[in-house]
Design a protein around this motif. Structure first.
Motif, PDB file in Angstrom:
ATOM      1  N   LEU A 195       0.788  -1.372  -0.041  1.00 37.91           N
ATOM      2  CA  LEU A 195       0.157  -0.022   0.086  1.00 37.91           C
ATOM      3  C   LEU A 195       1.143   1.110  -0.007  1.00 37.91           C
ATOM      4  N   SER A 234       1.213  -6.853  -5.636  1.00 34.31           N
ATOM      5  CA  SER A 234       0.309  -5.994  -6.119  1.00 34.31           C
ATOM      6  C   SER A 234       0.480  -4.775  -5.222  1.00 34.31           C
ATOM      7  N   PHE A 274      -0.697  -0.835  -4.701  1.00 37.79           N
ATOM      8  CA  PHE A 274      -1.957  -0.102  -4.665  1.00 37.79           C
ATOM      9  C   PHE A 274      -1.590   1.487  -4.055  1.00 37.79           C
ATOM     10  N   GLN A 311      -2.810   5.651  -4.445  1.00 39.89           N
ATOM     11  CA  GLN A 311      -4.130   6.415  -4.811  1.00 39.89           C
ATOM     12  C   GLN A 311      -3.659   7.519  -5.610  1.00 39.89           C
ATOM     13  N   ASN A 329      -2.215  -0.714  -9.265  1.00 39.19           N
ATOM     14  CA  ASN A 329      -3.377  -0.306  -9.132  1.00 39.19           C
ATOM     15  C   ASN A 329      -3.435   1.239  -8.711  1.00 39.19           C
ATOM     16  N   CYS A 349      -6.240   4.527  -6.767  1.00 34.14           N
ATOM     17  CA  CYS A 349      -7.075   3.709  -6.041  1.00 34.14           C
ATOM     18  C   CYS A 349      -6.941   3.855  -4.724  1.00 34.14           C
ATOM     19  N   VAL A 400      -7.761   2.422  -0.933  1.00 31.74           N
ATOM     20  CA  VAL A 400      -7.814   1.050  -0.314  1.00 31.74           C
ATOM     21  C   VAL A 400      -8.611   0.932   0.793  1.00 31.74           C
ATOM     22  N   ASN A 455      -9.058  -4.410  -0.179  1.00 32.61           N
ATOM     23  CA  ASN A 455     -10.356  -4.145  -0.992  1.00 32.61           C
ATOM     24  C   ASN A 455     -11.077  -5.610  -0.938  1.00 32.61           C
TER      25      ASN A 455
END
Length: 336
Positions: free
Chosen positions: A8, A28, A30, A32, A170, A173, A175, A183
């Motif tokens: 994140l 993965s 994530f 924003q 991503n 995005c 979270v 998510n």
């Protein structure tokens, strides 16, 4: 064993965490923001690696970790596909005659780091290090071992490397973190590298504002980071490739996310002009502000709750400490 891991935040610590894990695990990310993460503290920073200078404001163990991180940075950058500017030729601290007391106070607070110690300089020695400062300063201090890197180039090169390694991104995005679910999707581990974005989970975090100007100044040929001691607005000047310079103030205790003020701009650029008059003809490429995440003790913190590992609170020591802090965080997988 390959693990399914979520990261994140794609700022400085998020990128370093991804680089450390991408070879062996399925990642993965994530974020924003977009892939540039322009609002992250690591994007705004000057990316100076200054364990001696920072020892004035941090405990000795952190400064020593900074020495180790400089070695790690060289290893990390060698593994990228694109070259990233890295320099380790020390830094120079100077003061105008009327501010000699501020320089002396700074020197008195420096902590010894292994075999490295500050070297007092007179005017001619300053000129030997930086010829374009000839006659401008009559006292200064040289801090060996210190360096810097090009953070903008690192952000680009790290994204390119991780993309080639199959990391799933991503962007744009938000979270929702619930235990080890992001998510609604479960992961073997989650690394929370969101900085102030994690304030809901870390209510004791505060933001420390930093402001920088990025200039193109073809008439200036400074070769290493310069710090100007001043009672009201001490600044640093970090030369980057192609006559690019990052000029910033050390810190402002404020959580204001607003744009750089006129007052701050005038102080930054006026102080830079007193260091080198060539900045008068420079071109301002950007004025940026950012918030560094910090706890009350201004020390970084790595915590593990279940399968969630959090990295936060790097304060003003982001580039200096991040490789070491991330290594400590990643090692928790093997222990867990």
């Amino acid at each position: 064993m390959s693990l399914k891991i979520a990261i994140l935040g794609f700022g400085l610590t998020g990128r370093l965490t991804a680089l450390a894990l991408a070879k062996e695990h399925q990642l993965s990310v994530f974020e924003q923001d977009d892939e540039h993460a322009s609002n992250s503290a690591g994007s705004v920073a000057a990316a100076m690696l200054a364990p001696l200078a920072e020892s004035v404001l941090c405990e000795q163990d952190l400064a020593l970790q900074g020495l180790n991180s400089i070695i790690r940075w060289q290893q990390i950058l060698r593994e990228l596909d694109d070259a990233v500017y890295f320099q380790q030729t020390g830094s120079l601290v100077v003061a105008h005659q009327q501010d000699k007391g501020d320089l002396q106070s700074f020197v008195s607070r420096l902590k010894p780091l292994e075999s490295y110690q500050a070297q007092a300089l007179v005017g001619t020695q300053i000129t030997d290090l930086e010829p374009e400062l000839a006659g401008r300063f009559h006292q200064g201090v040289y801090l060996p071992c210190e360096g810097q890197l090009d953070n903008q180039a690192f952000y680009c090169a790290s994204f390119k490397k991780l993309t080639s390694q199959g990391v799933q991104f991503n962007f744009g995005c938000k979270v929702e973190l619930n235990a080890h679910q992001v998510n609604g999707q479960s992961y073997d581990y989650v690394f929370d590298c969101r900085g102030l974005g994690a304030k809901q989970a870390e209510p004791l975090l505060r933001g420390v504002r930093g402001e920088v100007a990025r200039l193109y100044a073809p008439e200036v040929n400074l070769t290493r980071p310069i710090r100007l001691m001043h009672p009201r607005y001490p600044i640093y000047i970090a030369p980057k490739p192609n006559h690019q310079f990052v000029i910033g103030a050390t810190e402002i205790e404020s959580q204001d996310r607003g744009k750089v003020t006129v007052r701050s701009t005038l102080e930054l650029l006026s102080a830079a002009y007193t260091v080198h008059s060539g900045f008068a003809e420079g071109r301002i490429e950007s004025l940026q502000s950012g918030l560094r995440p910090a706890f009350a003790d201004n020390r970084p913190k790595v915590t593990k709750q279940g399968r969630v590992i959090s990295i936060n609170g790097l304060y003003r020591h982001g580039y200096l400490l991040a490789p070491q802090v991330v290594d400590d965080a990643v090692s928790l997988i093997a222990k867990g």
